[in-house]
Write a protein that holds these residues in place. Structure first.
Motif, short mmCIF file in Angstrom:
data_model
loop_
_atom_site.label_atom_id
_atom_site.label_comp_id
_atom_site.label_asym_id
_atom_site.label_seq_id
_atom_site.Cartn_x
_atom_site.Cartn_y
_atom_site.Cartn_z
N ASP A 105 30.03 78.71 -36.19
CA ASP A 105 30.37 78.92 -34.78
C ASP A 105 31.52 78.01 -34.35
N GLU A 106 31.48 76.77 -34.82
CA GLU A 106 32.55 75.82 -34.48
C GLU A 106 33.88 76.27 -35.06
N GLU A 107 33.85 76.84 -36.27
CA GLU A 107 35.07 77.36 -36.88
C GLU A 107 35.63 78.52 -36.05
N LEU A 108 34.73 79.40 -35.61
CA LEU A 108 35.17 80.56 -34.84
C LEU A 108 35.84 80.16 -33.52
N LYS A 109 35.32 79.10 -32.92
CA LYS A 109 35.92 78.62 -31.67
C LYS A 109 37.40 78.28 -31.87
N VAL A 110 37.71 77.76 -33.06
CA VAL A 110 39.08 77.37 -33.36
C VAL A 110 39.94 78.59 -33.67
N ILE A 111 39.46 79.46 -34.55
CA ILE A 111 40.31 80.57 -34.99
C ILE A 111 40.53 81.61 -33.88
N LEU A 112 39.56 81.75 -32.98
CA LEU A 112 39.72 82.76 -31.92
C LEU A 112 40.86 82.42 -30.97
N LYS A 113 41.24 81.14 -30.94
CA LYS A 113 42.38 80.74 -30.12
C LYS A 113 43.69 81.29 -30.69
N HIS A 114 43.66 81.69 -31.96
CA HIS A 114 44.88 82.10 -32.65
C HIS A 114 44.87 83.58 -33.04
N ILE A 115 43.78 84.27 -32.73
CA ILE A 115 43.72 85.71 -32.99
C ILE A 115 44.04 86.46 -31.70
N PRO A 116 44.99 87.36 -31.72
CA PRO A 116 45.33 88.13 -30.51
C PRO A 116 44.09 88.83 -29.94
N SER A 117 44.04 88.96 -28.63
CA SER A 117 42.88 89.56 -27.97
C SER A 117 42.88 91.08 -28.02
N LYS A 118 43.85 91.65 -28.69
CA LYS A 118 43.96 93.10 -28.83
C LYS A 118 42.69 93.66 -29.48
N LYS A 119 42.05 94.60 -28.80
CA LYS A 119 40.82 95.18 -29.32
C LYS A 119 41.12 96.12 -30.48
N SER A 120 40.13 96.32 -31.34
CA SER A 120 40.24 97.15 -32.55
C SER A 120 41.25 96.59 -33.55
N LEU A 121 41.61 95.33 -33.39
CA LEU A 121 42.48 94.66 -34.36
C LEU A 121 41.76 94.68 -35.71
N LYS A 122 42.45 95.08 -36.76
CA LYS A 122 41.82 95.20 -38.07
C LYS A 122 41.84 93.84 -38.79
#
Length: 228
Positions: A26-43
């Protein structure tokens, strides 16, 4: 790429161990989500999905997630497809994001996996690798050696338990060799405790360093956007 500095505390029960493992993810996801575009259905392709915990979290955020692993864990939070090698069976330019967490230290054929990532990634795609750091290895190994007496005690009790079970078994010469190799392997893993394919944790002082990871990605013609 993200240098892992979090410390996973050794737990005394299987239940608490799972809890800590998922807290870590969960802590890792908090970091990477800051760098993944919020565009839905992103593959997104996750390499080394394990039990699919992180893939499940990303999927619930409406990303189109595919997760693969050589040895998927059971039970699964998300369907993790089994693959047989670093070869990725997907068409060219299939994904906009490729993500892995603590996978690269376990990959033998890095040339192949990096080549495959380049092939399946779209031209404007992003790759996020979470990799262990020297400091993380040192702290993890500190706790490992503190708990060695516990590991040895559990191993001895397990062997005594099986020796008390009067079961007949046929051991051929080949079987004996396999057993010896297994014991030797376990001995090396216990006392040299590499967290990946390196011979020992001593090697990780260099191979988990920030400079080494940067050189590795540059070697395979990856452009490093950011080190976190």
């Amino acid at each position: 790429f993200i240098i892992k500095e979090l410390v996973l505390e050794h737990s005394l029960s299987k239940k608490s161990s799972i809890t800590w493992s998922h807290f870590f993810k969960d802590e890792e996801l908090k970091v990477i989500l800051k760098h993944i575009p919020s565009k839905k259905s992103l593959k997104i392709l996750e390499i080394g999905g394990g039990d699919g915990y992180q893939a499940d979290k990303l999927s619930k955020l409406n990303y189109d997630v595919t997760s693969v692993d050589i040895k998927p864990k059971i039970p699964q939070f998300f369907n993790v497809q089994k693959i047989n090698s670093s070869k990725l069976d997907f068409p060219d330019e299939s994904f906009e994001i490729v993500f892995s967490s603590s996978v690269l230290p376990h990959v033998k054929d890095r040339k192949l996996i990096f080549s495959e990532i380049k092939r399946i990634l779209k031209k404007d795609g992003l790759i996020i690798h979470i990799v262990p750091s020297t400091w993380w290895s040192m702290q993890t190994n500190f706790w490992h050696y503190i708990f060695i007496p516990k590991y040895l005690a559990k191993s001895i009790l397990k062997r005594l338990h099986f020796s008390n079970q009067k079961k007949e078994s046929v051991i051929t010469k080949n079987n004996v060799n396999d057993i010896d190799n297994s014991i030797e392997f376990k001995f090396k893993r216990l006392f040299f405790h590499p967290l990946g394919l390196n011979p020992s944790f001593i090697h990780e002082l260099y191979y988990f360093s920030k400079s080494y990871w940067a050189k590795l990605f540059s070697k395979y013609d990856f452009k490093i956007i950011q080190i976190i």
